[in-house]
Write a protein that holds these residues in place. Structure first.
Motif, PDB file in Angstrom:
ATOM      1  N   UNK A   1     -11.431   6.428  -2.954  1.00  0.00           N
ATOM      2  CA  UNK A   1     -11.575   4.995  -2.682  1.00  0.00           C
ATOM      3  C   UNK A   1     -10.299   4.248  -3.047  1.00  0.00           C
ATOM      4  N   UNK A   2      -9.972   3.281  -2.221  1.00  0.00           N
ATOM      5  CA  UNK A   2      -8.827   2.411  -2.446  1.00  0.00           C
ATOM      6  C   UNK A   2      -9.250   0.969  -2.213  1.00  0.00           C
ATOM      7  N   UNK A   3      -8.681   0.069  -3.010  1.00  0.00           N
ATOM      8  CA  UNK A   3      -9.001  -1.343  -2.889  1.00  0.00           C
ATOM      9  C   UNK A   3      -7.759  -2.117  -2.488  1.00  0.00           C
ATOM     10  N   UNK A   4      -8.003  -3.196  -1.750  1.00  0.00           N
ATOM     11  CA  UNK A   4      -6.905  -4.041  -1.310  1.00  0.00           C
ATOM     12  C   UNK A   4      -7.407  -5.477  -1.240  1.00  0.00           C
ATOM     13  N   UNK A   5      -6.648  -6.387  -1.830  1.00  0.00           N
ATOM     14  CA  UNK A   5      -6.939  -7.813  -1.758  1.00  0.00           C
ATOM     15  C   UNK A   5      -5.803  -8.493  -1.012  1.00  0.00           C
TER      16      UNK A   5
ATOM     17  N   UNK B   1       0.837  -1.201   0.000  1.00  0.00           N
ATOM     18  CA  UNK B   1       0.000   0.000   0.000  1.00  0.00           C
ATOM     19  C   UNK B   1       0.872   1.250   0.000  1.00  0.00           C
ATOM     20  N   UNK B   2       0.676   2.138  -0.975  1.00  0.00           N
ATOM     21  CA  UNK B   2       1.360   3.434  -0.915  1.00  0.00           C
ATOM     22  C   UNK B   2       0.913   4.203   0.325  1.00  0.00           C
TER      23      UNK B   2
ATOM     24  N   UNK C   1      -2.649  -7.434  -3.282  1.00  0.00           N
ATOM     25  CA  UNK C   1      -2.826  -6.452  -4.353  1.00  0.00           C
ATOM     26  C   UNK C   1      -3.413  -5.180  -3.744  1.00  0.00           C
ATOM     27  N   UNK C   2      -2.896  -4.034  -4.157  1.00  0.00           N
ATOM     28  CA  UNK C   2      -3.390  -2.752  -3.665  1.00  0.00           C
ATOM     29  C   UNK C   2      -3.429  -1.768  -4.821  1.00  0.00           C
ATOM     30  N   UNK C   3      -4.546  -1.059  -4.925  1.00  0.00           N
ATOM     31  CA  UNK C   3      -4.653  -0.087  -6.007  1.00  0.00           C
ATOM     32  C   UNK C   3      -5.779   0.894  -5.730  1.00  0.00           C
TER      33      UNK C   3
END
Length: 324
Positions: free
Chosen positions: A118-122, A39-40, A139-141
């Motif tokens: 919004x940010x997503x993270x798996x 994660x940035x 995964x983070x984006x």
């Protein structure tokens, strides 16, 4: 010296849609640049500001469930760029509660309604105790603010969920259908099982003008509007044929969680029934859970996303047949 190329983040279902739409070459370049295994700092900072987080996981029958976990701002911490620690658990009666065990693949979405960030993270769950759970990032984006309706908090309750407020439904009743039909926002959990990477669960947001979800008995039909071309949700549906949706009555704090078989309509004339739709996808609800007054926060609608104003409501639906 040759430059080593980062691995592609896309699985078979996503690639199939990229190929179908002629964006494969572009997405193979973009994917490794924007989808990271950490994660940035700006993503970590957003999560720590939020009063809730949306989560998705899959039960033992292969059914994905979408849910929300609440707390006071700061209840989510990021001890390092590869981990999130959530200081809260799903409510009693939430199907998500039994799914959070160490090793469980999970999808997470952080959304700040008043800024549309919004940010997503798996990733996967690494620890659970009586106060919360921790997740390791795979995964983070980030996502753009398209179709996110602006909302602001008007109150926050501290009372627990009333006893007897959990209702299991096999068929959507009139109240559930009305909630879905009036929604301008919902959240969706999907997953895929790529052999090399193990199960990947994704948690995403969908928005449009109120009424953009069509309800026909237990069949929900949803337009797919122009987006980032990642096709995480649709790629997962293509791979597994399942989806779990979360609908929220933001004024009353009620939640409706549904799960069932999902499919994609790429070509039928039904797509023309909704302005702005590029494709349609549907979920045939097999199980649903309604929890009344489950959420602490009450949110007031403020304004539509500009993108949502470019999409219309359902018109007459033509008989389904394939385009020439």
């Amino acid at each position: 010296m040759p430059t080593e190329h980062p691995p592609s983040p896309w699985h078979r279902g996503e690639r199939e849609i990229h190929d179908r739409l002629g964006v494969s070459e572009r997405m193979e370049v973009i994917g490794p640049k924007v989808i990271r295994d950490f994660m940035p700092d700006q993503h970590r900072e957003l999560f720590t500001k939020l009063p809730d987080i949306f989560v998705g996981a899959v039960d033992g029958d292969g059914q994905p469930w979408a849910s929300i976990v609440e707390g006071e701002p700061g209840f989510i911490r990021s001890p390092d760029a590869a981990h999130l620690a959530v200081g809260g658990l799903p409510d009693i009666g939430d199907p998500m509660g039994t799914l959070l065990v160490a090793g469980t693949p999970i999808g997470m979405l952080g959304l700040e309604f008043h800024t549309r960030r919004r940010n997503r993270m798996n990733g996967h769950v690494v620890a659970v105790d009586r106060t919360g759970f921790s997740v390791e990032v795979e995964q983070s984006y980030g996502n753009c603010p398209q179709y996110i309706q602006t909302r602001e908090a008007v109150s926050s309750l501290r009372e627990p969920t009333p006893a007897g407020a959990v209702e299991a439904l096999d068929v959507l009743d009139a109240e559930a259908a009305a909630l879905i039909a009036a929604a301008d926002t919902f959240f969706v959990a999907t997953y895929a099982d790529p052999d090399a990477l193990g199960r990947q669960v994704d948690m995403s947001h969908r928005g449009g003008r109120a009424g953009f979800v069509r309800v026909e008995g237990n069949l929900l039909t949803i337009p797919d509007f122009s987006g980032n071309r990642f096709f995480n949700t649709l790629g997962n549906i293509l791979a597994t044929g399942r989806a779990g949706l979360l609908f929220i009555d933001f004024r009353r704090g009620d939640v409706l969680q549904v799960t069932g078989a999902a499919s994609i309509d790429f070509d039928s004339d039904r797509i023309n029934a909704l302005q702005g739709a590029e494709r349609l996808w549907s979920v045939r609800v097999e199980h649903a859970i309604r929890r009344r007054g489950a959420l602490r926060r009450r949110l007031m609608f403020k304004e539509y996303s500009p993108n949502s104003l470019m999409t219309g409501l359902w018109g007459p639906v033509p008989h389904t047949h394939q385009r020439a």
